[in-house]
Design a protein around this motif. Sequence first.
Motif, PDB file in Angstrom:
ATOM      1  N   ALA A 166       9.422   4.053  -2.781  1.00 39.32           N
ATOM      2  CA  ALA A 166       9.283   2.770  -3.482  1.00 39.32           C
ATOM      3  C   ALA A 166       8.277   1.862  -2.787  1.00 39.32           C
ATOM      4  O   ALA A 166       7.551   1.105  -3.450  1.00 39.32           O
ATOM      5  CB  ALA A 166      10.632   2.081  -3.584  1.00 39.32           C
ATOM      6  N   SER A 167       8.218   1.943  -1.465  1.00 35.36           N
ATOM      7  CA  SER A 167       7.274   1.085  -0.730  1.00 35.36           C
ATOM      8  C   SER A 167       5.836   1.410  -1.106  1.00 35.36           C
ATOM      9  O   SER A 167       4.961   0.526  -1.087  1.00 35.36           O
ATOM     10  CB  SER A 167       7.477   1.252   0.775  1.00 35.36           C
ATOM     11  OG  SER A 167       7.112   2.551   1.212  1.00 35.36           O
ATOM     12  N   LEU A 168       5.574   2.667  -1.465  1.00 33.37           N
ATOM     13  CA  LEU A 168       4.212   3.062  -1.846  1.00 33.37           C
ATOM     14  C   LEU A 168       3.784   2.415  -3.156  1.00 33.37           C
ATOM     15  O   LEU A 168       2.585   2.219  -3.391  1.00 33.37           O
ATOM     16  CB  LEU A 168       4.110   4.586  -1.955  1.00 33.37           C
ATOM     17  CG  LEU A 168       4.253   5.357  -0.641  1.00 33.37           C
ATOM     18  CD1 LEU A 168       4.241   6.858  -0.901  1.00 33.37           C
ATOM     19  CD2 LEU A 168       3.138   4.987   0.326  1.00 33.37           C
ATOM     20  N   LEU A 169       4.756   2.099  -4.014  1.00 33.43           N
ATOM     21  CA  LEU A 169       4.417   1.432  -5.270  1.00 33.43           C
ATOM     22  C   LEU A 169       3.911   0.013  -5.029  1.00 33.43           C
ATOM     23  O   LEU A 169       3.279  -0.589  -5.914  1.00 33.43           O
ATOM     24  CB  LEU A 169       5.635   1.393  -6.201  1.00 33.43           C
ATOM     25  CG  LEU A 169       5.787   2.575  -7.166  1.00 33.43           C
ATOM     26  CD1 LEU A 169       6.013   3.874  -6.398  1.00 33.43           C
ATOM     27  CD2 LEU A 169       6.950   2.342  -8.128  1.00 33.43           C
ATOM     28  N   VAL A 170       4.198  -0.529  -3.843  1.00 34.04           N
ATOM     29  CA  VAL A 170       3.685  -1.842  -3.461  1.00 34.04           C
ATOM     30  C   VAL A 170       2.458  -1.709  -2.567  1.00 34.04           C
ATOM     31  O   VAL A 170       1.450  -2.403  -2.757  1.00 34.04           O
ATOM     32  CB  VAL A 170       4.778  -2.649  -2.728  1.00 34.04           C
ATOM     33  CG1 VAL A 170       4.223  -3.995  -2.265  1.00 34.04           C
ATOM     34  CG2 VAL A 170       5.992  -2.848  -3.616  1.00 34.04           C
ATOM     35  N   LEU A 171       2.523  -0.790  -1.594  1.00 33.86           N
ATOM     36  CA  LEU A 171       1.469  -0.667  -0.597  1.00 33.86           C
ATOM     37  C   LEU A 171       0.164  -0.122  -1.180  1.00 33.86           C
ATOM     38  O   LEU A 171      -0.921  -0.610  -0.841  1.00 33.86           O
ATOM     39  CB  LEU A 171       1.937   0.230   0.554  1.00 33.86           C
ATOM     40  CG  LEU A 171       3.058  -0.348   1.421  1.00 33.86           C
ATOM     41  CD1 LEU A 171       3.515   0.681   2.454  1.00 33.86           C
ATOM     42  CD2 LEU A 171       2.596  -1.629   2.114  1.00 33.86           C
ATOM     43  N   CYS A 172       0.257   0.897  -2.043  1.00 43.56           N
ATOM     44  CA  CYS A 172      -0.972   1.508  -2.578  1.00 43.56           C
ATOM     45  C   CYS A 172      -1.777   0.543  -3.441  1.00 43.56           C
ATOM     46  O   CYS A 172      -3.005   0.447  -3.275  1.00 43.56           O
ATOM     47  CB  CYS A 172      -0.634   2.787  -3.346  1.00 43.56           C
ATOM     48  SG  CYS A 172      -0.087   4.135  -2.270  1.00 43.56           S
ATOM     49  N   PRO A 173      -1.139  -0.188  -4.371  1.00 45.56           N
ATOM     50  CA  PRO A 173      -1.927  -1.201  -5.105  1.00 45.56           C
ATOM     51  C   PRO A 173      -2.522  -2.256  -4.173  1.00 45.56           C
ATOM     52  O   PRO A 173      -3.634  -2.745  -4.424  1.00 45.56           O
ATOM     53  CB  PRO A 173      -0.892  -1.822  -6.062  1.00 45.56           C
ATOM     54  CG  PRO A 173       0.136  -0.764  -6.234  1.00 45.56           C
ATOM     55  CD  PRO A 173       0.228  -0.068  -4.914  1.00 45.56           C
ATOM     56  N   LEU A 174      -1.798  -2.589  -3.090  1.00 46.15           N
ATOM     57  CA  LEU A 174      -2.319  -3.556  -2.130  1.00 46.15           C
ATOM     58  C   LEU A 174      -3.561  -3.006  -1.429  1.00 46.15           C
ATOM     59  O   LEU A 174      -4.570  -3.710  -1.281  1.00 46.15           O
ATOM     60  CB  LEU A 174      -1.247  -3.899  -1.106  1.00 46.15           C
ATOM     61  CG  LEU A 174      -1.662  -4.863   0.019  1.00 46.15           C
ATOM     62  CD1 LEU A 174      -2.096  -6.199  -0.558  1.00 46.15           C
ATOM     63  CD2 LEU A 174      -0.516  -5.049   1.019  1.00 46.15           C
ATOM     64  N   VAL A 175      -3.501  -1.728  -1.024  1.00 45.84           N
ATOM     65  CA  VAL A 175      -4.652  -1.091  -0.383  1.00 45.84           C
ATOM     66  C   VAL A 175      -5.832  -1.045  -1.346  1.00 45.84           C
ATOM     67  O   VAL A 175      -6.976  -1.323  -0.959  1.00 45.84           O
ATOM     68  CB  VAL A 175      -4.288   0.328   0.103  1.00 45.84           C
ATOM     69  CG1 VAL A 175      -5.529   1.094   0.539  1.00 45.84           C
ATOM     70  CG2 VAL A 175      -3.293   0.263   1.253  1.00 45.84           C
ATOM     71  N   ARG A 176      -5.572  -0.690  -2.597  1.00 41.24           N
ATOM     72  CA  ARG A 176      -6.655  -0.644  -3.596  1.00 41.24           C
ATOM     73  C   ARG A 176      -7.281  -2.023  -3.787  1.00 41.24           C
ATOM     74  O   ARG A 176      -8.500  -2.159  -3.906  1.00 41.24           O
ATOM     75  CB  ARG A 176      -6.121  -0.115  -4.930  1.00 41.24           C
ATOM     76  CG  ARG A 176      -5.794   1.370  -4.921  1.00 41.24           C
ATOM     77  CD  ARG A 176      -5.618   1.905  -6.323  1.00 41.24           C
ATOM     78  NE  ARG A 176      -4.455   1.377  -6.995  1.00 41.24           N
ATOM     79  CZ  ARG A 176      -3.244   1.949  -6.999  1.00 41.24           C
ATOM     80  NH1 ARG A 176      -3.056   3.079  -6.335  1.00 41.24           N
ATOM     81  NH2 ARG A 176      -2.248   1.417  -7.666  1.00 41.24           N
ATOM     82  N   THR A 177      -6.438  -3.058  -3.806  1.00 43.15           N
ATOM     83  CA  THR A 177      -6.943  -4.421  -3.974  1.00 43.15           C
ATOM     84  C   THR A 177      -7.792  -4.837  -2.783  1.00 43.15           C
ATOM     85  O   THR A 177      -8.879  -5.407  -2.946  1.00 43.15           O
ATOM     86  CB  THR A 177      -5.770  -5.401  -4.153  1.00 43.15           C
ATOM     87  OG1 THR A 177      -4.987  -5.008  -5.286  1.00 43.15           O
ATOM     88  CG2 THR A 177      -6.281  -6.818  -4.371  1.00 43.15           C
ATOM     89  N   LEU A 178      -7.313  -4.544  -1.578  1.00 44.82           N
ATOM     90  CA  LEU A 178      -8.068  -4.877  -0.372  1.00 44.82           C
ATOM     91  C   LEU A 178      -9.401  -4.143  -0.336  1.00 44.82           C
ATOM     92  O   LEU A 178     -10.427  -4.694   0.085  1.00 44.82           O
ATOM     93  CB  LEU A 178      -7.245  -4.534   0.873  1.00 44.82           C
ATOM     94  CG  LEU A 178      -5.973  -5.364   1.090  1.00 44.82           C
ATOM     95  CD1 LEU A 178      -5.198  -4.825   2.298  1.00 44.82           C
ATOM     96  CD2 LEU A 178      -6.310  -6.841   1.291  1.00 44.82           C
TER      97      LEU A 178
END
Length: 346
Positions: A166-178
């Motif tokens: 579940a954490s990847l559903l938050v972290l991956c979009p954050l990485v893509r945004t950064l």
Amino acid sequence: MSKQTGRIASLDGLRTISIGLVLIGHLAGTRFFPLTQEAGDFFALAETGVLIFFVISGFLITTLLLHELDKSGRINLLKFYFRRTLRIFPPYYSLIAVLLVLRFLGYISLSNYDVFHALTYTSNYFYPEGWYLGHTWSLSVEEQFYLLWPAILLLSGKRKGWLVAASLLVLCPLVRTLALFDIWHHTNSSAFEMLADSLACGCLLALWRTRLHENKWYRAALNSSFFWLLPLMILVISAFHRSTKIYYTIGLTFTNIGVALCLDWCVTWSEGKVGRILNSRVIAYVGTLSYSIYLWQQLFINRNSDAIIASFPLNIILAALTAMASYYFIEKPSLQWRQRLETKLL
């Protein structure tokens, strides 16, 4: 999962849809194919097909691991890696060997850079320069998932495993945004940390599926007569891939979750009209060939080539025949060999 066949209903049919999208996306723009490259790229057909493969992989691998956990109380990592190795490596390295022979004979151009990263499953971090190994980036993502997820699930267990996924559903979009705003300087869109949420959605579905089906709101959504709008929305959102900031943040996240929900719908209603189509003999057969098709299609379906073998419909015919040869003479024998060795060694 069927006790008789050991297969999950509708998954082979969904693989057929996935490989179909990839093929259409790659065929667009090839000689004599009726769809232009611009039309195929507009809806990111090939990319969407790969995302479906990722979600399926997450769901299938997690389901198998959970089954082993429930049965024996543990995950045998050695057995898992052994089985994956003999499932994935023989067809994959056979492709690379054939490409090297064709390069030696002067039929194709292939850089040592591409070969090295394909051999080491690192193409997703060092995107291939040429076409023939261009698709190995997605296979690298898959292989990295196979390496990491079983060990994570073993260490964390089912109760904490879902938190990791579940954490990847938050972290991956954050990485893509950064990455999009040049804050995260590694901007390779095929890097594992940019796409792991697609696999994580499949993992979460496998981990949560029983509980989700106990929820009346979720069951009502799956049973809704308007559920058909979801795959339509996924197709529409894929058109936003040209608007990178929208697609790689909100759009890609929605697509991953939407594909996971569609997967669950197909598995749940496998006896319905759509399910009967997905599980029909011909559709399921294409799904079983999907790995071999994906490996070998790149050799023939090349919009940058004027060669007769790259022209439609000969290119798709040759891709299909080569994939069947790979399946029956490499993939199936290696699976049979795996079964014999597994009985003796593990």
